[in-house]
Design an enzyme around this catalytic site. Structure first.
Site, PDB file in Angstrom:
ATOM      1  N   SER A 192       0.884  -1.148   0.000  1.00  0.00           N
ATOM      2  CA  SER A 192       0.000   0.000   0.000  1.00  0.00           C
ATOM      3  C   SER A 192       0.927   1.205   0.000  1.00  0.00           C
ATOM      4  O   SER A 192       1.927   1.248  -0.740  1.00  0.00           O
ATOM      5  CB  SER A 192      -0.905  -0.061   1.236  1.00  0.00           C
ATOM      6  N   TYR A 195      -4.639   7.757  -6.885  1.00  0.00           N
ATOM      7  CA  TYR A 195      -3.628   6.874  -6.262  1.00  0.00           C
ATOM      8  C   TYR A 195      -4.128   6.450  -4.881  1.00  0.00           C
ATOM      9  O   TYR A 195      -4.055   5.270  -4.527  1.00  0.00           O
ATOM     10  CB  TYR A 195      -2.286   7.607  -6.160  1.00  0.00           C
ATOM     11  N   LYS A 226      -4.801   2.658  -3.251  1.00  0.00           N
ATOM     12  CA  LYS A 226      -4.134   2.145  -2.049  1.00  0.00           C
ATOM     13  C   LYS A 226      -5.126   1.949  -0.894  1.00  0.00           C
ATOM     14  O   LYS A 226      -4.958   1.021  -0.093  1.00  0.00           O
ATOM     15  CB  LYS A 226      -2.960   3.045  -1.647  1.00  0.00           C
TER      16      LYS A 226
HETATM   17  N1  LIG Z   1       8.734   4.786  -3.734  1.00  0.00           N
HETATM   18  C1  LIG Z   1       7.834   5.318  -2.957  1.00  0.00           C
HETATM   19  O1  LIG Z   1       7.999   6.447  -2.480  1.00  0.00           O
HETATM   20  C2  LIG Z   1       6.599   4.549  -2.610  1.00  0.00           C
HETATM   21  C3  LIG Z   1       5.835   4.976  -1.518  1.00  0.00           C
HETATM   22  C4  LIG Z   1       4.692   4.258  -1.173  1.00  0.00           C
HETATM   23  C5  LIG Z   1       4.353   3.127  -1.883  1.00  0.00           C
HETATM   24  N2  LIG Z   1       5.109   2.725  -2.953  1.00  0.00           N
HETATM   25  C6  LIG Z   1       4.693   1.507  -3.665  1.00  0.00           C
HETATM   26  O2  LIG Z   1       5.800   0.642  -3.776  1.00  0.00           O
HETATM   27  C7  LIG Z   1       5.565  -0.268  -4.846  1.00  0.00           C
HETATM   28  C8  LIG Z   1       6.831  -0.446  -5.671  1.00  0.00           C
HETATM   29  O3  LIG Z   1       7.165   0.774  -6.292  1.00  0.00           O
HETATM   30  P1  LIG Z   1       8.628   1.382  -6.231  1.00  0.00           P
HETATM   31  O4  LIG Z   1       8.611   2.513  -5.293  1.00  0.00           O
HETATM   32  O5  LIG Z   1       9.641   0.325  -6.038  1.00  0.00           O
HETATM   33  O6  LIG Z   1       8.723   2.025  -7.704  1.00  0.00           O
HETATM   34  P2  LIG Z   1       9.476   1.554  -9.039  1.00  0.00           P
HETATM   35  O7  LIG Z   1      10.941   1.537  -8.824  1.00  0.00           O
HETATM   36  O8  LIG Z   1       8.930   2.443 -10.096  1.00  0.00           O
HETATM   37  O9  LIG Z   1       8.973   0.059  -9.253  1.00  0.00           O
HETATM   38  C9  LIG Z   1       7.695  -0.223  -9.718  1.00  0.00           C
HETATM   39  C10 LIG Z   1       7.697  -1.661 -10.224  1.00  0.00           C
HETATM   40  O10 LIG Z   1       6.363  -2.004 -10.637  1.00  0.00           O
HETATM   41  C11 LIG Z   1       6.472  -2.623 -11.908  1.00  0.00           C
HETATM   42  N3  LIG Z   1       5.240  -2.561 -12.681  1.00  0.00           N
HETATM   43  C12 LIG Z   1       4.560  -1.484 -13.109  1.00  0.00           C
HETATM   44  N4  LIG Z   1       3.485  -1.858 -13.833  1.00  0.00           N
HETATM   45  C13 LIG Z   1       3.489  -3.226 -13.851  1.00  0.00           C
HETATM   46  C14 LIG Z   1       2.651  -4.212 -14.416  1.00  0.00           C
HETATM   47  N5  LIG Z   1       1.577  -3.906 -15.151  1.00  0.00           N
HETATM   48  N6  LIG Z   1       2.960  -5.524 -14.222  1.00  0.00           N
HETATM   49  C15 LIG Z   1       4.051  -5.874 -13.487  1.00  0.00           C
HETATM   50  N7  LIG Z   1       4.898  -4.979 -12.944  1.00  0.00           N
HETATM   51  C16 LIG Z   1       4.607  -3.670 -13.121  1.00  0.00           C
HETATM   52  C17 LIG Z   1       7.606  -1.896 -12.600  1.00  0.00           C
HETATM   53  O11 LIG Z   1       8.033  -2.642 -13.699  1.00  0.00           O
HETATM   54  P3  LIG Z   1       8.605  -1.986 -15.073  1.00  0.00           P
HETATM   55  O12 LIG Z   1      10.083  -1.849 -14.860  1.00  0.00           O
HETATM   56  O13 LIG Z   1       8.258  -2.973 -16.145  1.00  0.00           O
HETATM   57  O14 LIG Z   1       7.932  -0.664 -15.251  1.00  0.00           O
HETATM   58  C18 LIG Z   1       8.604  -1.843 -11.456  1.00  0.00           C
HETATM   59  O15 LIG Z   1       9.282  -3.061 -11.331  1.00  0.00           O
HETATM   60  C19 LIG Z   1       4.374   0.307  -5.617  1.00  0.00           C
HETATM   61  O16 LIG Z   1       3.226  -0.452  -5.313  1.00  0.00           O
HETATM   62  C20 LIG Z   1       4.251   1.723  -5.101  1.00  0.00           C
HETATM   63  O17 LIG Z   1       2.928   2.221  -5.187  1.00  0.00           O
HETATM   64  C21 LIG Z   1       6.216   3.429  -3.330  1.00  0.00           C
END
Ligand SMILES: NC(=O)c1ccc[n+]([C@@H]2O[C@H](COP(=O)([O-])OP(=O)(O)OC[C@H]3O[C@@H](n4cnc5c(N)ncnc54)[C@H](OP(=O)(O)O)[C@@H]3O)[C@@H](O)[C@H]2O)c1
Length: 281
Positions: A136, A150, A154
């Site tokens: 989330s 968004y 979540k």
């Molecule tokens: N970073 C933050 O500040 C933050 C804060 C709160 C929550 N989150 C959550 O953390 C989670 C991971 O994000 P992250 O921060 O690590 O960002 P990230 O580095 O952009 O990673 C996102 C990942 O999701 C994959 N993805 C996107 N669409 C997809 C699909 N249709 N099928 C399979 N994979 C898909 C991307 O793959 P591709 O390489 O193919 O695009 C990438 O591996 C997310 O759920 C995000 O909402 C992040």
């Protein structure tokens, strides 16, 4: 003790990559590392001693979900931990949001997570063992301008996950909802679409959108530290796994403030709320 099998979605970058790299180094872990493009998973090769399955998986593709689960079971025989990490963002005011973008984000953040979870639950029920880790966000607990849809995704993850936890608690299946604040990943950059406001009334939010996007890779959160916390919780604290795990100072402080204020409001309106029931006989 036999190896535990972990499946992680979205392991190309960010939290998913850090967690996959950590899991790949554990002798007692079988890793199913999934990504839309498995050629982005070369970083795992240095650790692979036959205990890693790289699998192409777009979480919006039902056939790929089925193939992933079937191939994981064929190679490793169990699925013990599912990490629904794949996710996107979208920065726009509610009124000016492009609903196509918002719906696609729901497809990934909510429906992809739901379909993955439905696909592993039969195995976990049969095993009477499993952990589901659903990503989330602090954005699943508290709301801000420019994130309406968004938040919608979540908050949906929060509600679905909490309900699953209650349905499966006596089946040996644990749920942990991870709620990060800003972490240094690709999320605010390439993984978040933006729609700039055009109406004068919303120009005050233009800066929020550009600042959020420009903040990518400058956030305080360390995804490597987050991966270690998640791994340690699931492996060392399984019996007592927290349903909710805020990660980062902003996340936990905002969650505490939101819940304290909400609690005050509920207490204040309690008598009024009760007055809406049929009179007790
Ligand atoms: N970073 C933050 O500040 C933050 C804060 C709160 C929550 N989150 C959550 O953390 C989670 C991971 O994000 P992250 O921060 O690590 O960002 P990230 O580095 O952009 O990673 C996102 C990942 O999701 C994959 N993805 C996107 N669409 C997809 C699909 N249709 N099928 C399979 N994979 C898909 C991307 O793959 P591709 O390489 O193919 O695009 C990438 O591996 C997310 O759920 C995000 O909402 C992040």
């Amino acid at each position: 003790m036999s190896n535990k099998t972990w499946i992680v979605t979205g392991t190309s970058t960010g939290f998913g990559k850090e967690l996959a790299a950590l899991l790949a180094q554990q002798e007692d872990v079988n890793l199913v590392a999934t990504a839309r493009h498995t050629d982005q998973l070369d970083y795992l090769d240095q650790y692979d001693h036959g205990q890693i399955l790289k699998h192409n998986l777009d979480v919006t593709n039902s056939d790929e979900i089925k193939d992933t689960i079937n191939n994981a079971l064929e190679k490793f025989g169990t699925i013990d931990v599912l990490v629904n990490n794949a996710g996107l963002g979208y920065f726009a005011t509610f009124e000016e949001s492009d609903l196509k973008e918002a719906k696609y984000m729901f497809d990934v953040n909510v429906w992809g997570l739901a379909e993955m979870t439905q696909a592993v639950l039969p195995t976990m029920r049969k095993q009477r063992f499993g952990a589901i880790v659903n990503f989330s966000s602090i954005g699943g607990l508290a709301s801000f301008p420019i994130w309406s849809f968004y938040h919608g995704t979540k908050y949906a993850v929060e509600g679905i996950s909490e309900s699953i936890a209650k349905e499966t608690a006596d089946l040996g299946i644990k749920m942990m909802i991870v709620e990060p604040s800003g972490f240094r990943t690709d999320w605010a950059g390439r993984s978040s679409k933006k729609t700039m406001p055009t109406h004068d009334d919303y120009q005050k939010f233009a800066k929020d959108i550009t600042t959020n996007a420009a903040g990518a890779h400058h956030e305080p959160g360390d995804p490597k530290a987050a991966a270690k916390i998640i791994y340690d919780e699931v492996t060392d604290n399984f019996a007592d796994l927290p349903l909710r795990l805020p990660l980062g100072k902003f996340s936990v402080d905002t969650a505490i403030e939101k819940y304290e204020n909400t609690l005050k409001e509920f207490k204040k309106s309690r008598d009024l709320s009760i007055s809406a029931d049929q009179p007790e006989k």
